[in-house]
Motif scaffolding. Structure first.
Motif, mmCIF file in Angstrom:
data_model
loop_
_atom_site.group_PDB
_atom_site.id
_atom_site.type_symbol
_atom_site.label_atom_id
_atom_site.label_comp_id
_atom_site.label_asym_id
_atom_site.label_seq_id
_atom_site.Cartn_x
_atom_site.Cartn_y
_atom_site.Cartn_z
ATOM 1 N N PHE A 19 0.862 -1.174 0.000
ATOM 2 C CA PHE A 19 0.000 0.000 0.000
ATOM 3 C C PHE A 19 0.902 1.229 0.000
ATOM 4 N N ASP A 20 1.054 1.861 -1.170
ATOM 5 C CA ASP A 20 2.081 2.889 -1.324
ATOM 6 C C ASP A 20 1.538 4.291 -1.033
ATOM 7 N N GLU A 21 2.401 5.314 -1.226
ATOM 8 C CA GLU A 21 2.020 6.681 -0.887
ATOM 9 C C GLU A 21 0.837 7.162 -1.731
ATOM 10 N N TRP A 22 0.805 6.761 -2.986
ATOM 11 C CA TRP A 22 -0.303 7.151 -3.861
ATOM 12 C C TRP A 22 -1.607 6.505 -3.401
ATOM 13 N N ASP A 23 -1.539 5.219 -3.039
ATOM 14 C CA ASP A 23 -2.724 4.546 -2.484
ATOM 15 C C ASP A 23 -3.251 5.301 -1.266
ATOM 16 N N LYS A 24 -2.333 5.704 -0.398
ATOM 17 C CA LYS A 24 -2.741 6.391 0.833
ATOM 18 C C LYS A 24 -3.404 7.729 0.516
ATOM 19 N N LEU A 84 -4.990 8.633 -2.256
ATOM 20 C CA LEU A 84 -6.317 8.389 -2.821
ATOM 21 C C LEU A 84 -7.312 7.983 -1.731
ATOM 22 N N ALA A 85 -6.862 7.096 -0.853
ATOM 23 C CA ALA A 85 -7.749 6.650 0.226
ATOM 24 C C ALA A 85 -8.121 7.806 1.143
ATOM 25 N N ALA A 86 -7.165 8.692 1.411
ATOM 26 C CA ALA A 86 -7.433 9.843 2.285
ATOM 27 C C ALA A 86 -8.480 10.774 1.679
ATOM 28 N N HIS A 87 -8.571 10.764 0.339
ATOM 29 C CA HIS A 87 -9.587 11.574 -0.339
ATOM 30 C C HIS A 87 -10.878 10.795 -0.580
ATOM 31 N N GLY A 88 -10.954 9.586 -0.060
ATOM 32 C CA GLY A 88 -12.137 8.768 -0.226
ATOM 33 C C GLY A 88 -12.356 8.288 -1.643
ATOM 34 N N LEU A 89 -11.264 8.137 -2.390
ATOM 35 C CA LEU A 89 -11.349 7.770 -3.799
ATOM 36 C C LEU A 89 -10.829 6.363 -4.041
ATOM 37 N N VAL A 90 -11.316 5.734 -5.074
ATOM 38 C CA VAL A 90 -10.850 4.423 -5.505
ATOM 39 C C VAL A 90 -10.032 4.619 -6.776
ATOM 40 N N LYS A 91 -8.833 4.085 -6.791
ATOM 41 C CA LYS A 91 -7.943 4.241 -7.931
ATOM 42 C C LYS A 91 -8.540 3.616 -9.191
ATOM 43 N N TRP A 93 -8.055 9.908 -17.462
ATOM 44 C CA TRP A 93 -8.032 10.019 -16.001
ATOM 45 C C TRP A 93 -9.200 10.886 -15.557
ATOM 46 N N GLU A 94 -10.103 10.330 -14.758
ATOM 47 C CA GLU A 94 -11.337 11.010 -14.378
ATOM 48 C C GLU A 94 -11.307 11.587 -12.969
ATOM 49 N N LEU A 95 -10.284 11.261 -12.195
ATOM 50 C CA LEU A 95 -10.157 11.785 -10.833
ATOM 51 C C LEU A 95 -9.403 13.112 -10.873
ATOM 52 N N PRO A 96 -9.284 13.807 -9.748
ATOM 53 C CA PRO A 96 -8.563 15.092 -9.753
ATOM 54 C C PRO A 96 -7.161 14.965 -10.329
ATOM 55 N N GLU A 97 -6.744 15.958 -11.108
ATOM 56 C CA GLU A 97 -5.460 15.886 -11.797
ATOM 57 C C GLU A 97 -4.299 15.747 -10.832
ATOM 58 N N ASN A 98 -4.386 16.414 -9.669
ATOM 59 C CA ASN A 98 -3.252 16.342 -8.737
ATOM 60 C C ASN A 98 -3.091 14.960 -8.130
ATOM 61 N N LEU A 99 -4.068 14.060 -8.362
ATOM 62 C CA LEU A 99 -3.955 12.696 -7.869
ATOM 63 C C LEU A 99 -3.628 11.697 -8.981
ATOM 64 N N HIS A 100 -3.347 12.199 -10.173
ATOM 65 C CA HIS A 100 -2.799 11.324 -11.209
ATOM 66 C C HIS A 100 -1.397 10.910 -10.785
ATOM 67 N N SER A 101 -1.000 9.675 -11.065
ATOM 68 C CA SER A 101 0.253 9.145 -10.518
ATOM 69 C C SER A 101 1.459 9.993 -10.897
ATOM 70 N N ASP A 102 1.542 10.444 -12.150
ATOM 71 C CA ASP A 102 2.718 11.204 -12.577
ATOM 72 C C ASP A 102 2.730 12.615 -12.007
ATOM 73 N N VAL A 103 1.563 13.216 -11.864
ATOM 74 C CA VAL A 103 1.481 14.530 -11.222
ATOM 75 C C VAL A 103 1.790 14.388 -9.736
ATOM 76 N N PHE A 104 1.254 13.349 -9.127
ATOM 77 C CA PHE A 104 1.463 13.109 -7.695
ATOM 78 C C PHE A 104 2.942 12.916 -7.377
#
Length: 492
Positions: free
Chosen positions: A145-150, A152-159, A180-191
């Motif tokens: 469970f990596d930093e990106w997973d955390k 997304l989970a903190a924002h109540g989102l499912v990857k 990518w349909e979720l917030p841009e700042n939570l895209h893996s490369d932006v994150f």
């Protein structure tokens, strides 16, 4: 044996500590060499990579040592070919790296993003690791469970991930291309880019600094945000795949096995539909290129942060990728083959206050050569038995002898179901691909056939060249085994 403890690092420091640069090592995942505008590819928008090219040194004939992520990265971070360090396919164990030497010599060593060690959370020589792994990893009970997973989970989102994409009506035609349909700042490369920027902006200045930034893209799924997807879908110069009847009829059977497998098993959210249309392929490629431009934008923000925080004047930026992607070239998906679109990667070194820029070096080199290059930049001695060779003389403009040949090897792995072991040898003109236990193979004359469309393996006129290049592989393996004879017990 712990690589970081193998020698007394203090005895190996050769340069004045004040001269040791900060080193920012950026590695993308699965980025082709023909994805940078400044290298002559006008379908791309890469202004920040273009700056690295115009002010830096480009190695335009840099080849990987393994045709998939894990063995290539293990080779890069150990200095040995895959058959020596024992990591020949994905999901094999490896964790010790030459980063340990940098840490022991006084560098602050930070990883943000993908390293692809196994286990994922091995320290690998870093003081701090902020791990982000594959985009498509979804089995939470099995995977880290990596930093990106955390986040997304903190924002109540499912990857966005394979098990969700499979529910879509267009899954069989998407070929891994999904907006990518979720917030841009939570895209893996932006994150990942923003996380590295956060570290530079908020942590006390650490010099010398070694920061490895591993972007998950443009590895599939190809998932740009809407503003990038729309930009590339509006282009009229998206290159079509290179494939021909001559190409397909001359291929060894393992590639047909791969096509069949990829149409049955959806690795990385790609179902390689045999009924794919030209428009399906065009969208896949447009989304892939859009992913690259997203990463380029993140690199621009990182460079601004390095400048804002006082790092830039004494920093060397190295930009590479771990391998390429066929994107339908030769009728094949992804990697696990030995075509240049897989084995040749972008490689740029930017340090305008240290090395003369605006240079292009066309000689053969290998991706893992950046390991000893980094050690020497840090003032450290390179172990005598490293098979990787420093590129520092080339960067300094000194006499540099390119490699006569480059080698790549890959064990049977995931989508590679029709071959147990593949070995490539390539010189400036010819490439040979050897398949263990098979009478089939590939031989290309890169001078007359740079796109690798005509397989000369069974051509009687090239039988002597085929024999010689097979002997090259034999001699390389013997010399490699002799040179590294004390390293076979190395704990991965």
């Amino acid at each position: 044996m712990n690589l970081g403890k193998a020698e007394n690092q203090k005895d190996n420091v050769k340069a004045d500590e004040e001269d040791r640069p900060n080193i920012i090592f950026i590695i993308t995942d699965q980025q082709r060499f023909d994805t940078i505008a400044a290298h002559g590819h006008d379908h791309m928008e890469t202004p920040h990579l273009d700056r690295l090219v115009s002010e830096g040194v480009s190695f335009t004939n840099c080849h990987i040592t393994a045709a998939s992520c894990v063995p290539c990265r293990a080779s890069l971070f150990t200095g040995y070919y895959p058959h020596v360090n024992g990591v020949l396919e994905n999901e094999q164990l490896w964790q010790h790296t030459w980063v340990e030497k940098l840490r022991d010599a006084g560098y602050t060593c930070v990883n943000v993003g993908k390293m692809h060690t196994n286990p994922f959370n091995a320290d690998a020589g870093f003081d701090e690791r902020y791990i982000v792994e594959n985009k498509d990893r979804y089995l939470q009970g099995r995977w880290y469970f990596d930093e990106w997973d955390k986040a997304l989970a903190a924002h109540g989102l499912v990857k966005q991930q394979r098990e969700k994409y499979r529910e879509r009506d267009d899954y069989g035609r998407a070929l891994g291309a999904f907006e990518w349909e979720l917030p841009e700042n939570l895209h893996s490369d932006v994150f990942v880019g923003n996380f590295a920027k956060w570290w530079l902006d908020t942590k006390p200045k650490a010099e010398p600094l070694f920061m490895q930034i591993g972007f998950p893209g443009p590895h599939p799924p190809y998932d740009p945000t809407p503003r990038f997807a729309e930009r590339y879908m509006g282009k009229n110069n998206i290159p079509a795949p290179k494939v021909s009847d001559t190409d397909l009829s001359g291929q060894p059977s393992y590639l047909e096995h791969k096509r069949v497998h990829d149409a049955e098993v959806d690795h990385d959210s790609i179902l390689w539909n045999p009924d794919r249309s030209d428009e399906d392929i065009r969208r896949m490629r447009a989304y892939y290129y859009a992913n690259v431009t997203m990463i380029d934008e993140s690199i621009g923000r990182l460079m601004q942060s390095l400048e804002d925080n006082g790092y830039i004047d004494n920093t060397v930026i190295i930009f590479v990728s771990d391998h390429g992607d066929c994107l339908g070239d030769h009728g094949v998906s992804q990697k696990w083959s030995m075509y240049d679109v897989v084995t040749k990667v972008p490689a740029i070194v930017w340090a305008p206050k240290r090395f003369e820029g605006s240079r292009t070096l066309d000689g053969l080199c290998q991706l893992f050569d950046f390991g000893p290059t980094i050690l020497e930049l840090a003032g450290l001695a390179v172990p005598d038995d490293y098979e990787a060779q420093s590129l520092l003389p080339a960067l300094k403009g000194e006499d540099w002898t390119p490699r006569e040949r480059v080698y790549c090897e890959q064990a049977g792995d995931m989508a590679l179901t029709g071959a147990d072991f593949i070995t490539m040898v390539r010189d400036e003109r010819y490439k040979l691909v050897h398949l263990m236990g098979s009478q089939e193979g590939q031989l290309f004359d890169l001078k007359t056939d740079p796109d690798e469309m005509i397989n000369l393996w069974d051509c009687e006129a090239h039988a002597e060249i085929r024999t010689k290049m097979k002997e090259d592989i034999l001699n390389w393996l013997i010399a490699s085994n002799h040179k590294t004879r004390d390293r076979f017990a190395l704990a991965r």
